[in-house]
Every structure is written in structure tokens, then in C-alpha cells.
Design an enzyme around this catalytic site. Structure first.
Site, PDB file in Angstrom:
ATOM      1  N   LYS A   1      39.750  53.676  32.579  1.00 30.50           N
ATOM      2  CA  LYS A   1      40.029  52.270  32.872  1.00 30.50           C
ATOM      3  C   LYS A   1      38.740  51.465  32.921  1.00 30.50           C
ATOM      4  O   LYS A   1      37.690  51.956  33.311  1.00 30.50           O
ATOM      5  CB  LYS A   1      40.745  52.165  34.228  1.00 30.50           C
ATOM      6  CG  LYS A   1      41.284  50.780  34.541  1.00 30.50           C
ATOM      7  CD  LYS A   1      42.508  50.470  33.720  1.00 30.50           C
ATOM      8  CE  LYS A   1      42.973  49.024  33.931  1.00 30.50           C
ATOM      9  NZ  LYS A   1      42.047  48.026  33.358  1.00 30.50           N
TER      10      LYS A   1
ATOM     11  N   LYS B   1      43.461  48.745  39.424  1.00 35.08           N
ATOM     12  CA  LYS B   1      44.748  49.120  38.836  1.00 35.08           C
ATOM     13  C   LYS B   1      44.920  50.627  38.715  1.00 35.08           C
ATOM     14  O   LYS B   1      46.043  51.120  38.532  1.00 35.08           O
ATOM     15  CB  LYS B   1      44.901  48.453  37.467  1.00 35.08           C
ATOM     16  CG  LYS B   1      44.961  46.925  37.522  1.00 35.08           C
ATOM     17  CD  LYS B   1      45.218  46.338  36.143  1.00 35.08           C
ATOM     18  CE  LYS B   1      45.298  44.817  36.191  1.00 35.08           C
ATOM     19  NZ  LYS B   1      43.991  44.170  36.313  1.00 35.08           N
TER      20      LYS B   1
ATOM     21  N   SER C   1      39.290  45.240  37.793  1.00 33.67           N
ATOM     22  CA  SER C   1      40.541  45.860  37.355  1.00 33.67           C
ATOM     23  C   SER C   1      40.580  47.373  37.515  1.00 33.67           C
ATOM     24  O   SER C   1      41.625  47.993  37.259  1.00 33.67           O
ATOM     25  CB  SER C   1      40.818  45.499  35.890  1.00 33.67           C
ATOM     26  OG  SER C   1      41.290  44.173  35.797  1.00 33.67           O
TER      27      SER C   1
ATOM     28  N   SER D   1      45.722  46.258  31.001  1.00 32.78           N
ATOM     29  CA  SER D   1      45.167  45.760  32.254  1.00 32.78           C
ATOM     30  C   SER D   1      45.891  44.495  32.714  1.00 32.78           C
ATOM     31  O   SER D   1      45.279  43.542  33.198  1.00 32.78           O
ATOM     32  CB  SER D   1      43.661  45.475  32.112  1.00 32.78           C
ATOM     33  OG  SER D   1      43.032  45.392  33.371  1.00 32.78           O
TER      34      SER D   1
END
Length: 408
Positions: free
Chosen positions: A244, A83, A80, A140
Site C-alpha cells: 500500500k 487503509k 492512506s 485507495s
């Protein structure tokens, strides 16, 4: 007794001199010892901590200086962390005026059906760009990522092509994207290196700061469902304000984190750790090391004059030379006094140049390692001198050359 006992006087004087010599010797010894201890303490720099991950990197966000790294250019599945690029493109589109936070995004069935972590958008509904962006960054949400991709590029495949173009523009040489979420896509997966992730994080922070505050938000509620930010470092370290997390079986546990302490901002990236807690612990190791032993040091202010040089055949005799833009560097703490600056300019500078013209270079070294190299520019314009000035200076330079040749 009126006479002076010179022997006694001499003896007393000798004792005083001996006392002063002893005190002076002790003082010099103490000063030498203090200097030695100070120099020794100043030069102490522990090796970087060992990090239990497939790859990692720690950089100074302001200067881009790499403080520590391992396998940082290896292309690995980012999960992820993908992203970050999805959100970056959305931020670019907003800042370029191509869309706004209030634009409504249609949620397709494909976006709604996307598996994994979700923002829980409803199929065939319309969701504000700002809510989708928070869903991508904080929750997320894979569904939010696909919806954003389709809104910007028409399809996720087209958006992946856009991601690859942005990666090339940013100099991310070891990144390749097939989707907007980081999920495995029929055996194909995105690839990113730790260095590329640090580059992307730095671009987001420095070039699109208006959106960065979202990365520090601890939770987001959408469709009646509240989810906490998956970056648990936000809850452990008050200086961490982004960015993140990522996880898949193939990628392991990954984390990009940024923190600011006493005016210094660091970006840490760790990929392929064994657990959610491990990625936090390893990231904290890097941040602690960087903040404790390094500093962001202002070398020059914008427009700072560093020396003056003689101008020949000019309307004025001297020109100030300096630095056009502010220069910041990353150095070990306490080593600023050990920096050595070397300025090189043309031996003869003649009039007839504009302010800002490059006149030479400056090189900053620390322990013979080049820390910074940049241009030195003229701080003022200097017009050509009149005929008489040029004639006098030409003759002066001619005779100086003759004398110089004779000396050789």
C-alpha cells in the site's frame, strides 16, 4: 657395476623428501590462504544503506526479525497507509464469518462525499464487500473506506474505536486512529509508526493470506472507471506483490511493500519521503540489501530430536529431547555453519512425565549474539519405573553423589 652407491641413493632420497616437503608446505599455505580468504569473504557485511525518509524498517516476514530500521517507533501521519488497518478489519470480519464478499454495503451520502482518491461509488447504491475491498486496496478509495467502516461498525467514529482496539491486540503501541481513510480530520490525524505498519502487514500476510492476492492486482475497474494500483513497485519488480501507498502534505510519500525471493519474504516500510519516485527508490534499496545479505534459515523441523538424556527411576532408560514446533531464524547469508547451540536440561531427569513436557532450553548464538532461545521438550512419555527400578536408581544416584563429593 653391481654395488649400490649409497651416497647417490641417499642424495636422491633427500631430493625427493625436499620436493615432498616443498609440495606439502605449498599445499598447506594454499589451504590456509583459501580458508582465510573464505572466512574473510564470509564475514564481509556492508552497513545498511542510508534511506531518505522520516522513518523506515525492514523485517523478515516469516520470523519478524528486524534487518534494518531508523526511527521505526516514531508515531507519524500514515496518510492512506491507514487503509491497511481498514482492510485488515474487513478481512478479519470475513474470516470470522461475520460478513462475506457478496454482502451488499449501502453507500451513505457521507461516504459518497468523502474527498481525495475515490472508487466512485454512487450515493444510495449498494456495493459488494469484495468490490469495496478492492477499491480500498487497489484504488485507495476514501469513499470505499468510509462505506466499509459504516457497514462494519455503524459509523466511522465507532469504526475508529474498533481500529484502536485491533491495534492494541496486535501490539501496535504507537498507533492511534480517528478515521478509516487517513485524511486529516478537522486538524486531527491518524498516527502510526513504521514498526507498527510492519507488524500490521505481517499479520495480514500470515494470518489472513486468502485476501493477500488483492494487493498484487495492478488495476481495478468500478463504475466504468479503471484505475491503476498506486504501488508502482508492482510494475518495476516482479517479486513485489503488495502492499500500500500513502500521501498527504503532512505525511509525505509513504510506502509499505512486500516481496518474496527464493522462499524468503521481506516487508519494507518507508515514511516521509520527498516524492512518489523517492519512496520507490528507497524501498528498493532496503529490499535489495535484505535479500542479498540475509536469509531465512530453518534451524529445526517440528518434532526434530536434538539429543537424548538418561532417565532415572523411569520405565525406560533414555528419552529423546527435541523441538515441538518448526524454528526459522534470520541470519546473514553463509553463516549457518557458525551458529552455536547450547542445550541446558536438569542434571537429573526422573521418570513420570508426558511427551511435550518442557525439559530444558536451547539457545542459538552467532558471534555471541543470541539469535534464538526456546524450549526443549520430551519427545516421548516416560512412566515411573517399578519399585525395584526406583530403588536401584536411588542407590546409584546416592553413591554417585558420595563419589562426586569425595572428588571435590
Amino acid at each position: 657395476m653391481t654395488g649400490i652407491n649409497r651416497t647417490g641413493v641417499n642424495r636422491t632420497t633427500d631430493k625427493r623428501l625436499s620436493c615432498w616437503r616443498a609440495l606439502l608446505t605449498a599445499a598447506l599455505a594454499a589451504a590456509w590462504l583459501t580458508a582465510s580468504v573464505g572466512a574473510s569473504a564470509q564475514s564481509i557485511m556492508p552497513r545498511a544503506p542510508e534511506i531518505a525518509g522520516s522513518s523506515y524498517i525492514l523485517i523478515d516476514a516469516t520470523t519478524g526479525h528486524v534487518i534494518m530500521e531508523q526511527n521505526s517507533e516514531e508515531a507519524l501521519p500514515p496518510a492512506s497507509l491507514t487503509k491497511m488497518m481498514t482492510a485488515y478489519i474487513a478481512e478479519v470480519e470475513i474470516d470470522n464469518g461475520n460478513m462475506s464478499y457478496d454482502d451488499l454495503v449501502f453507500i451513505s451520502e457521507k461516504a459518497w462525499r468523502t474527498q481525495g482518491s475515490k472508487t466512485f461509488v454512487d450515493v444510495n447504491s449498494r456495493v459488494r464487500v469484495e468490490d469495496l475491498l478492492r477499491g480500498i486496496i487497489i484504488q485507495s478509495g476514501n469513499d470505499a473506506s468510509v462505506a466499509m467502516a459504516e457497514h462494519i461498525a455503524g459509523s466511522e467514529a465507532a469504526f475508529a474505536d474498533l481500529m484502536n482496539q485491533h491495534a492494541r491486540a496486535l501490539g501496535m503501541e504507537n498507533s492511534y486512529f480517528v478515521n478509516s481513510s487517513g485524511l486529516d480530520d478537522d486538524g486531527n490525524t491518524n498516527l502510526m509508526s513504521a514498526r507498527d505498519l510492519a507488524t500490521l502487514a505481517r499479520a495480514k500476510i500470515l494470518e489472513h493470506p486468502a485476501h493477500y492476492a488483492m494487493y498484487s492486482e495492478r488495476e481495478f475497474t468500478f463504475n466504468g472507471i479503471t484505475q491503476a494500483n498506486r504501488n508502482t513497485l508492482l510494475f518495476r519488480d516482479p517479486t513485489v506483490d503488495g502492499m500500500k501507498t500513502g500521501w498527504t502534505t503532512q505525511a509525505g510519500f509513504c510506502l509499505v511493500a512486500s516481496a518474496e525471493r527464493d522462499g524468503m519474504r521481506l516487508i519494507a516500510v518507508v515514511m516521509g519521503t520527498a516524492s512518489e519516485d523517492a519512496r520507490v527508490v528507497e524501498t528498493q534499496k532496503m529490499l535489495s540489501y535484505g535479500f542479498r545479505f540475509f536469509e531465512t534459515y530453518k534451524l529445526y523441523d517440528a518434532g526434530e530430536v536434538i539429543n537424548s538424556e538418561r532417565v532415572w527411576s523411569g520405565a525406560q532408560n533414555t528419552v529423546d529431547l527435541g523441538i515441538a514446533d518448526e524454528v526459522l531464524i534470520t541470519i546473514p547469508r553463509g553463516r549457518a555453519d557458525d551458529l552455536v547451540a547450547t542445550v541446558e536440561t536438569d542434571e537429573i531427569i526422573r521418570g513420570g512425565f508426558e511427551a511435550g513436557q518442557v525439559m530444558g532450553t536451547v539457545q542459538i548464538t552467532l558471534d555471541e549474539e543470541v539469535i534464538h532461545a526456546g524450549d526443549v521438550v520430551a519427545m516421548q512419555s516416560v512412566e515411573r519405573g517399578g519399585f525395584l527400578r526406583r530403588l536401584i536408581d536411588a542407590l546409584t544416584l546416592f553413591f554417585m553423589g558420595l563419589f562426586s563429593s569425595d572428588d571435590n
